[in-house]
Structures are given as C-alpha cells and as structure tokens.
Design an enzyme around this catalytic site. Structure first.
Site, mmCIF file in Angstrom:
data_model
loop_
_atom_site.group_PDB
_atom_site.id
_atom_site.type_symbol
_atom_site.label_atom_id
_atom_site.label_comp_id
_atom_site.label_asym_id
_atom_site.label_seq_id
_atom_site.Cartn_x
_atom_site.Cartn_y
_atom_site.Cartn_z
ATOM 1 N N ARG A 550 0.925 -1.279 0.012
ATOM 2 C CA ARG A 550 -0.027 0.164 0.013
ATOM 3 C C ARG A 550 0.970 1.210 0.172
ATOM 4 O O ARG A 550 1.839 1.461 0.558
ATOM 5 C CB ARG A 550 -0.783 0.230 1.337
ATOM 6 C CG ARG A 550 -1.763 -0.963 1.583
ATOM 7 C CD ARG A 550 -2.985 -1.181 0.518
ATOM 8 N NE ARG A 550 -3.865 0.107 0.409
ATOM 9 C CZ ARG A 550 -5.097 -0.093 -0.236
ATOM 10 N NH1 ARG A 550 -5.348 -1.119 -0.712
ATOM 11 N NH2 ARG A 550 -5.688 1.378 -0.041
ATOM 12 N N VAL A 551 0.467 2.222 -0.466
ATOM 13 C CA VAL A 551 1.071 3.326 -0.680
ATOM 14 C C VAL A 551 0.163 4.574 0.162
ATOM 15 O O VAL A 551 0.621 5.774 0.253
ATOM 16 C CB VAL A 551 1.435 3.956 -2.069
ATOM 17 C CG1 VAL A 551 2.439 3.204 -2.884
ATOM 18 C CG2 VAL A 551 0.070 4.259 -2.778
ATOM 19 N N ASP A 552 -0.847 3.962 0.693
ATOM 20 C CA ASP A 552 -1.713 5.264 1.783
ATOM 21 C C ASP A 552 -1.559 4.599 2.844
ATOM 22 O O ASP A 552 -0.564 3.693 3.340
ATOM 23 C CB ASP A 552 -3.211 5.225 1.152
ATOM 24 C CG ASP A 552 -3.755 3.520 0.980
ATOM 25 O OD1 ASP A 552 -2.990 2.688 1.466
ATOM 26 O OD2 ASP A 552 -4.895 3.375 0.601
ATOM 27 N N ASP A 553 -2.460 4.862 4.005
ATOM 28 C CA ASP A 553 -2.190 4.858 5.190
ATOM 29 C C ASP A 553 -3.051 3.430 5.718
ATOM 30 O O ASP A 553 -3.885 3.549 6.601
ATOM 31 C CB ASP A 553 -2.523 5.836 5.882
ATOM 32 C CG ASP A 553 -1.688 7.002 5.904
ATOM 33 O OD1 ASP A 553 -0.335 6.735 5.734
ATOM 34 O OD2 ASP A 553 -2.351 8.353 5.817
#
Ligand code: 6R9
Length: 682
Positions: A550-553
């Site tokens: 994932r590149v998000d939280d």
C-alpha cells in the site's frame, strides 16, 4: 490498450521460449522446473495440456479479445448463465474520468437475473443436486458436516422465506455477524434470493465496529449466533451483538429482529442472554418455513451486498457491489485462475467476513458448481498440522490461502493448484510454498485484487504463463492495469509507480454506500481518468507485475486490511492518550505488524499497565485482530512546522532503520527524533 498488448506481444517473444508452447514443452521436458537462473517457473506439460488456458498464445488471444471487444467477450460468458430477461442493447457503460462528470459503471443493465438461482438452482437443474456444495469442518477434530446442492438450496429457501415473513423486501439491508458455520453462506444466499442486500461483518470485529456498520446501513435484521469456539476459546458473539444494538439505538438506529443461531457446540440457549420480542432462535423459527422459495428477479445493477473496508480515514467505507457484473466476474475469475474442473475439491481459508470469502468461498465457487470446504476453526488448533489434516481429509485439490497462514512441513498429494492472496508474497516464501507445500508440482496463483475490485485483477493462469516467484504476473481478461507516476502519467516498460486501472471490468464496485463523493475522491480523483488502487507496483522487462504494498495509510495484518487512522482513533479514545500515530512494520508471521506511537495526557506516567489498557482500547473499539504489536511511548511526535506528523520518520524508527531517517531539519522540533529513538525499548 495498445501499450499493454505491446508488452504482452514482446512477452510472447521471450527468449525463454515462453511464447511458443512446443518450444516451452521441449525446454521443460514435462517437468516443472524452478530455475534460479532466469527465475522462471514453468508449468509442467501435463498441467498445461489439461488447463483451460494452456499456453501464452491462448491467453493472449483471449486477453486481446477481452480488451478489443469487452462487450462481446463478456456477453458470451454471461450467456452461459441464467437471465430472466436479457440485458439491453448496451452491454456496459462507464465513465471513469472525473473531469467528464460523475463516475458511473454499469454492466448488463436491463438484464434481470438472480445470483442465488445461478449458484444453486442452475447447478441442480444441470443434474448436480446430489453433489456436495459445502463440506463443513468444525473447530474441534471430528466435528463436521456437509450439504449437497439440493440440501443447501432447501436451507437457503427456508431462511429466505423466514426473512420475507418478517417483512424483509428487495433492497432492504441485512447485517450478518456469523463465524464460519454453513449458516453464513446460507444467510448470504438467502438474502440474494429475495433481493435483500447483505452486509457481512467479520465476527472478529468488536461491538463498536459492528454498531458503526449497523448505523450506516440500517438493517431490517441482524443474523448471528450465540457463541463460537475459536481454538481453545469460546467467544460470546451474542453479547457483542447486544452491546452493538444498544449502541446503534443510541445513534437512532434500532433493529427489530436479531435472528440467533444456537451454536450448541459453543453454548446452550439456557446460558444465552435474551431480549424477548427482538431475539429469535434460528432453530425455532426457520425450519418451519417451506423449503422452496420463489426467486426475486433483480436488475443486473441492483445491489447485491455491502462490505465495509478500511481506508485512510477513520470511517470504514461501505463498498457496494451489484448483481450481474459481480456474478459473471467472480465465476469467470474462479474458473480460470484456479483452472477449476468439476472434480476439484476446493478450500479457501478466508472468512466470509472479508471479500475473499464473499467472492471465493461463496459466490465464485458455487456459481461453478464446486465442492467447497468451509472451515470454522483456527489453522493452528489443536496443532499446526491442522490445515494439512483438512487437505488430506477432504482430498483438497485447490488450496487458496494467505502467505502468512501458519503452514508447516508437508506436501500434500491431492493438491493440484495453490493460491495466495492478501499481501505480497516474497520470492523465498513463494519458493517455499511451491517446493514444500506443492511438491514442486502445483502452480501458484498469486491473486492481486481488492474488496473494491470484486474479483482477481492480476493473477497467473496456471498452465498458461511461466511464473516468476513473487510476481502476480499478468492481468486477468478485461483488466487494463497501468502504472503511473506522481503526476498521473502512464509509464511504460520496466518501471515502478502507482497501480491504476484504465476502463471498467464487470466486478468493479459501483459506489461507496451513501457516499458517492468519497468514492470519487478516494479512487478516481488522485489520477484523473483512472481507478487508483492504493497499491504500489513495478513491472519488469518481461511485463510481469510485482506488487509492492500500500502507498496510503492502510496496513495489512495477516491479510486483514486495517486503516492506521482507525487504530489511532481507538487509541485516542483512551482518556489518558493525547495523540497517536500508527505505522505498519514488517512482521515475521503477520506480514505487517501494527506499531503505535502514543503521546500521553500531560502528567500521566507511562507504565506497563497503561500499555495494556491502550491495547485493550483498540481490541474493544475495532477487534482483537487490530491490536497493536508495539506501543512506543512518544513524549513528542515528529511534526512539520505546519503540524503534520511525518510518518516517514516514524516508519524508519519503528523498523529501526535509523541511518535512513533522511532530512529531519524541516521538523518543528528535530530533537523529538532522538528522544523517540532513546525510548525505543521502553
Ligand atoms: C483480496 C483482498 C486489498 C489489499 C490490496 C493489496 C493487498 C491483496 C495481494 C495483495 C500483493 C497480492 N493484496 N492481494 N498484495 N499481492 N496477491 O485482500 O482484499 O482486504 O480489500 O485488501 O491487499 O495491498 O490493496 P482487501
């Protein structure tokens, strides 16, 4: 289109000969070969010969058609299913570009069908009524059961009739909070039969989380059981539901009916807390109803289910899937990615509380007439060999699991295809799965997909392509993955960036329930013109895809998707916690672990007792599976001058990569970093 096809064409001309099946067969001489050198693992000639997709050429031919003529490709497949009325002239319509107006995806609009009918009645009419649909393996050894397709249909109809009797109508929501009993898929199918919208909540979620979901979708009824055994523990689910219903009522949503299955192996009805008038025993009410129930024919675009999933803000998102496209997509992906044959025995270890259990325990397999193993227990109870006992007991041929599942020692003769999902599988884990579990004989389908995508998006087709350990390989039919840079420009060739998808596919989610705006903002605004997955991905010279996380939280703990913001809000709800910042760290067993930095209310000393009560607060607010692995006391957090927490630095501290902290000079107070490092082992 063309870029992707160019990739594949060049792939077909691979020096390894992957593009030429006779050459490929000559190379491997019928043996599966894991070559460290060029890192390609070829399917055996025997496997390829019998596979639905037997060569790269065959894949390319089908893939090309699916992209050049999606309407033709998918309507040919849809025609194999039962439709009460055929869809309209337009097979699909879509707008994925926020600049051109509201996002809209429709498949088979105007067609009427029913997914329960297609999964059960259709298979029975084809002569498979006596075939086992579900094998059920309980938590305790020796506790088991099964239902044939005809028996399953009868159970589904009785429940469907009961739901109608209490006033449930097409479009009404039903919340299902059940462990992996056969009653869970039964309840899903019963809803589908009458056009009700199910929202399954994983039975590991806490009362708070359950309440939040109930308040959001306002169900006509909640379906649950009194208790469940998981490993050596008994969990009182009914108590959790009771608490959730009190909480929802406070928020203005009261539920009239709580249908409760008496799970006698865990708890008797005598000891179950009961609210007369609202609570109904399943065993008392449901069997009184007829075993046949007329089907509610619904539009292909009528909602089938809601499933809440975590995003980067605190509030879970109600992912909405509709009927027709989802049906065709889950059935087709299941068939091809697992090379399914009617003689297979299929076991997916996922819980129906997650998307994997929706698409690949219930709908995809049953639509194909498969025999499916449903396992109630824990993979390491009573001992770590449990999974292999189950594989042997049922002669499982297709085994689909998460890489972090606790698997040990043996290979199993019955296995033919292995599947992996939920998180990136690293090359050494891949080899281990392949060599040890699969005896170097079984192709691995490393399936990349999401709650939002409904079904597999990037996956090997066993028997088709040679595999590379750790790569999810190529897109499924109809899927056009693209990798973009920060500016949203597509990048080609060997590259790495953000994984997006161009154009729709039948299984795509249609909106976030009650929040079209968030749907567009989260998924379609970051890179206009594309669906943005939230994952990073690289592509190698041969066109293979490698998911990088994932590149998000959002973090992925044992294949469970958890938003860091949700954990943070659970922590700060503790009266002694002033602020929290949560990051994911690599974890040997779980893939990712949850690492929480907490700042306490002024004057409160940090102690072991407080640590425990902070963890408990997360367990209570979300569920045990989201409990932080580490609490790191942080008198101060690294913030920019504008007050933004610099998570990049926290991630480095959490993973002890202290020489990679990078530039800390932009921090409002750079000294907090040293302070945090000094407190690492508190
Ligand atoms: C099906 C499911 C989705 C997220 C997704 C990604 C990760 C899933 C993966 C994978 C690498 C795979 N993920 N499968 N990463 N390789 N084969 O897990 O749905 O719970 O919504 O999670 O899981 O990060 O974005 P969901």
């Amino acid at each position: 289109t063309s870029d992707h096809l160019r990739h594949l064409d060049s792939m077909a001309a691979l020096p390894s000969g992957a593009g030429n099946i006779s050459h490929l067969n000559a190379v491997i001489l019928g043996e599966a070969l894991a070559s460290e050198e060029h890192d390609l693992v070829f399917p055996s000639a025997d496997f390829s010969r019998q596979a639905h997709v037997s060569s790269p050429e065959k894949y390319l031919e089908m893939y090309r058609r699916s992209i050049e003529d999606p309407a033709g490709f998918w309507s040919d497949i849809a025609a194999e299913f039962y439709w009460k009325e055929k869809w309209g002239k337009q097979v699909y319509s879509e707008n994925l570009d926020v600049r051109k107006g509201s996002i809209k995806i429709e498949w088979f609009k105007g067609g009427t069908t029913n997914i329960c009918y297609n999964a059960l009645d259709r298979n029975i009419e084809a002569g498979n009524g006596g075939k086992v649909a579900l094998y059920w393996e309980g938590n305790e050894l020796g506790q088991d059961g099964s239902l044939s397709y005809s028996e399953l249909l009868e159970k589904v109809c009785q429940l469907a009739n009961y739901l109608k009797y209490i006033g449930v109508r097409k479009g009404d929501a039903i919340v299902i909070y059940l462990p992996m009993l056969m009653e869970l898929p039964i309840a899903m199918l019963a809803c589908a039969r009458i056009g009700a919208v199910h929202s399954v909540v994983f039975a590991g979620f806490s009362a708070e989380s359950l309440a939040q979901r109930i308040v959001d979708c306002k169900p006509k009824a909640v379906v649950t059981c009194n208790a469940v055994r998981r490993g050596s523990k008994v969990i009182n689910l009914k108590d959790i539901v009771d608490a959730a219903l009190v909480e929802s009522a406070k928020n203005g949503v009261s539920v009239d009916v709580c249908l409760t299955y008496e799970n006698q192996s865990a708890m008797n009805r005598e000891t179950t807390k009961w609210q007369e008038g609202r609570d109904i025993w399943w065993q008392d009410a449901v069997p009184k109803h007829p075993t046949s129930c007329a089907v509610e024919w619904v539009d292909a675009e009528d909602p089938l289910f809601l499933l809440y999933t975590s995003g980067s803000t605190g509030k879970p998102k109600g992912v909405l899937h509709t009927t027709g496209g989802y049906m065709i997509y889950t059935a087709t992906t299941f068939k091809y990615a697992f090379d399914f044959k009617p003689s297979d025995i299929y076991w997916c270890t996922a819980d129906c509380g997650w998307i994997t259990g929706h698409s690949y325990v219930t709908y995809g397999p049953l639509l194909n007439g498969a025999s499916v193993v449903v396992f109630e227990g824990a993979p390491n109870y009573p001992d770590p060999g449990r999974c292999w006992d189950i594989v042997d007991k049922y002669k499982v041929t297709i085994f689909y699991t998460a890489p972090t599942l606790y698997v040990t020692r043996y290979s199993r003769k019955s296995l033919r295809v292995l599947g992996s999902v939920g998180e990136p599988i690293n090359p050494s884990a891949w080899r281990w799965f392949f060599n040890v579990v699969g005896d170097s004989r079984c192709p691995i389908s490393d399936t990349w997909w999401q709650t939002e995508t409904g079904g597999f998006m990037i996956t090997p087709l066993p028997g088709g392509w040679p595999q590379k350990p750790g790569s999810a390989t190529f897109p499924f039919f109809g899927v056009q993955p693209v990798i973009v840079d920060e500016k949203g420009t597509e990048i080609e060739g060997e590259c790495s960036g953000y994984l997006c998808v161009k154009s729709s596919w039948p299984g795509a989610f249609r909106t976030l329930y009650g929040d079209q705006e968030r749907y567009e903002t989260t998924y379609f605004k970051p890179f206009p013109g594309y669906y943005f997955s939230g994952d990073g991905c690289s592509r190698d010279n041969d066109g293979y895809h490698w998911l990088t996380g994932r590149v998000d939280d959002v973090i992925n703990v044992s294949g469970h998707r958890i938003g860091t913001a949700e954990v943070e809000s659970a922590l700060v709800s503790h009266h002694q916690c002033a602020e929290a910042a949560v990051v994911g760290v690599e974890h040997e067993v779980k893939g990712q672990g949850i690492y929480a930095f907490v700042t306490l209310v002024e004057g409160v000393p940090y102690s072991e007792e407080l640590r425990k009560s902070l963890v408990l607060s997360v367990r209570n607010q979300i569920g045990a599976f989201a409990a932080p692995d580490k609490i790191h006391w942080a008198p101060g957090l690294p913030k920019t001058r504008s007050g933004k927490i610099m998570r990049r630095i926290l991630r480095k501290i959490a993973s002890r990569q202290l020489d990679e902290l990078g530039d800390t000079s932009t921090l409002a107070d750079p000294s907090v970093v040293d302070q945090l490092i000094a407190l690492s082992d508190c």
